[in-house]
Structure formats: C-alpha cells, structure tokens
Design an enzyme around this catalytic site. Sequence first.
Site, PDB file in Angstrom:
ATOM      1  N   GLY A  63      -4.829   1.356   9.560  1.00 56.26           N
ATOM      2  CA  GLY A  63      -5.725   2.071   9.137  1.00 56.26           C
ATOM      3  C   GLY A  63      -6.500   1.314   8.055  1.00 56.26           C
ATOM      4  O   GLY A  63      -7.786   1.193   7.845  1.00 56.26           O
ATOM      5  N   TYR A  64      -5.814   0.684   6.958  1.00 58.94           N
ATOM      6  CA  TYR A  64      -6.241   0.046   5.829  1.00 58.94           C
ATOM      7  C   TYR A  64      -6.775  -1.179   6.398  1.00 58.94           C
ATOM      8  O   TYR A  64      -8.013  -1.466   5.890  1.00 58.94           O
ATOM      9  CB  TYR A  64      -4.983  -0.257   5.056  1.00 58.94           C
ATOM     10  CG  TYR A  64      -5.377  -0.955   3.775  1.00 58.94           C
ATOM     11  CD1 TYR A  64      -6.077  -0.760   2.802  1.00 58.94           C
ATOM     12  CD2 TYR A  64      -4.959  -2.483   3.726  1.00 58.94           C
ATOM     13  CE1 TYR A  64      -6.443  -1.415   1.683  1.00 58.94           C
ATOM     14  CE2 TYR A  64      -5.253  -3.139   2.706  1.00 58.94           C
ATOM     15  CZ  TYR A  64      -5.921  -2.850   1.558  1.00 58.94           C
ATOM     16  OH  TYR A  64      -6.020  -3.557   0.281  1.00 58.94           O
ATOM     17  N   ALA A  65      -6.557  -1.897   7.303  1.00 60.92           N
ATOM     18  CA  ALA A  65      -7.176  -3.132   7.713  1.00 60.92           C
ATOM     19  C   ALA A  65      -8.293  -2.915   8.650  1.00 60.92           C
ATOM     20  O   ALA A  65      -9.464  -3.593   8.451  1.00 60.92           O
ATOM     21  CB  ALA A  65      -6.111  -4.023   8.615  1.00 60.92           C
TER      22      ALA A  65
END
Length: 256
Positions: free
Chosen positions: A154-156
């Site tokens: 999700g962050y990436a």
Amino acid sequence: MILKDKVVIVTGAGPGMGQALCRAAARDGARVVVSARSRDAIEALAADICGEGGEAIAVPCDVADTAQCRALADAALAKWGRIDGLANSAYYHPDWQPLETHDIDQLRTALDVIALGGLRMAQAVIPTMKAQGSGSIVNVSTLATRRPMPGEGGYAMGKAALGQMTRQLAVELSGTGIRVNTALMGWMMGAPLEAWLETLGDGAEAFRKERTAQIPLGRIPPDADCAKAVLFLLSDYASEITGAALDVNGGDWVAP
C-alpha cells in the site's frame, strides 16, 4: 551553503526524514517552511531551527486538503515573497498487510496523502515558480518501489504514483524553469527505525547487524545524511537534472 536565501517548503515534517530535511535545509542557508498536521511539533521544530540561527516558520497543513495546501504556499509567499523549492515528504503508511486482503480504505488514504497530496502541493507552488522562471520540486520516495517487500504494498503503491508524477510534471513543465525529481530512500537510521527496532527486543541488535552487513557502504544510512541528497536536487547544483530518480540507500539497491 547550497540553498542560501532560497525559500523551501517541506511537508511531512515529523520525526525522521521530514524533520531531518528541515534542519539540513536551514543549515544550508534555506528559509524553511516547516509543515505537518501537528502544530505543536512543527512549531517546536521551527523554534529549534531559529534558535540555532536559521530561518523557519511553522505552517500546519493536511496535504489531503487542497485549500490547506494553497494556504501553505500563500504563507510562504506572505513571509518571504517567493518559493524556490518544495520537498514532498508527507505520507500515510497503511497497515503491513498483503494487498490481496488489504483494507481498501487504507489504500485509498495512502494514495490520497502520498500521491495526490504531492500533486496538490505541486499545483499550489507551480504558479509562483512559473512567474519566477525557476523552482525545484523533489518527491521523497522509497526503495520499496524498486524492491517489493511483503506487506509494504500500500505504501509502495502511493510512492510509485508519486514517482510517475515526477516524470509527468518534468515533461509537462518543459521551458518553465521548474525541475521535478525523485529521491528514493532505503533503510534509514533515525527516530522511526529506532522505534521499530525497540519492538524487536533482544533481536534488535542481531537485525541491525544483519541489515548493515547487506548494505555495501557498511552502515544503515542516517536520515540526516540521506536528506543531503534532497538538498542537492533542490539546489542549483542540480540545475541540469529533471525527471530523474536518485537512489539514496548506501548501495542497497543498484539499478541495472
């Protein structure tokens, strides 16, 4: 002082890279607009910078709100009359979960804060930079967009979209004097990593040694030193660089 008298906005100025960026920029001569959602934290940071002889103001901003982004740019102009640099460091980190079962609302928030937040801020400063005929935008990204890590999807995803924004704006802003680049950070030693290591208990030192041994420079890069790469991209030393992605990870990732 490679940023002497330049006005630089830093979003996401919390513990870690954002705070390191603010301090480093001030030491290199910039007038720094310190921004994050927490008023108390950024006011304390701005006071520290001023107490050390630097110039800084604190302006709270949630980059998920377009009006607040525009108000942040307006505050920089009201104080110093120009905007020379923007470092997009604000982020939201969703839970460490596999994408196949991840909460979609958390992923939506990550994209909204990281990617769209970066774009909102870019849109807020571009008119001023165009009028000046110069400016530099640096988007702070992550090694996780190069080397996928389980649970980090999700962050990436948010950071990967931010990287595409770099490439798109660099081309779209041709001839304006505005440069747009990305700095991709790997493992960084600083407050966030130190806090995570504490959760490992007795295993923290073993992990630290293992990670250090895997990095060609022989250390986990300190966030204050990684911040210098962003300062370079903000500065006139990078006058001929736009649309680029600079890996800042001690050699942990070597691009083919």
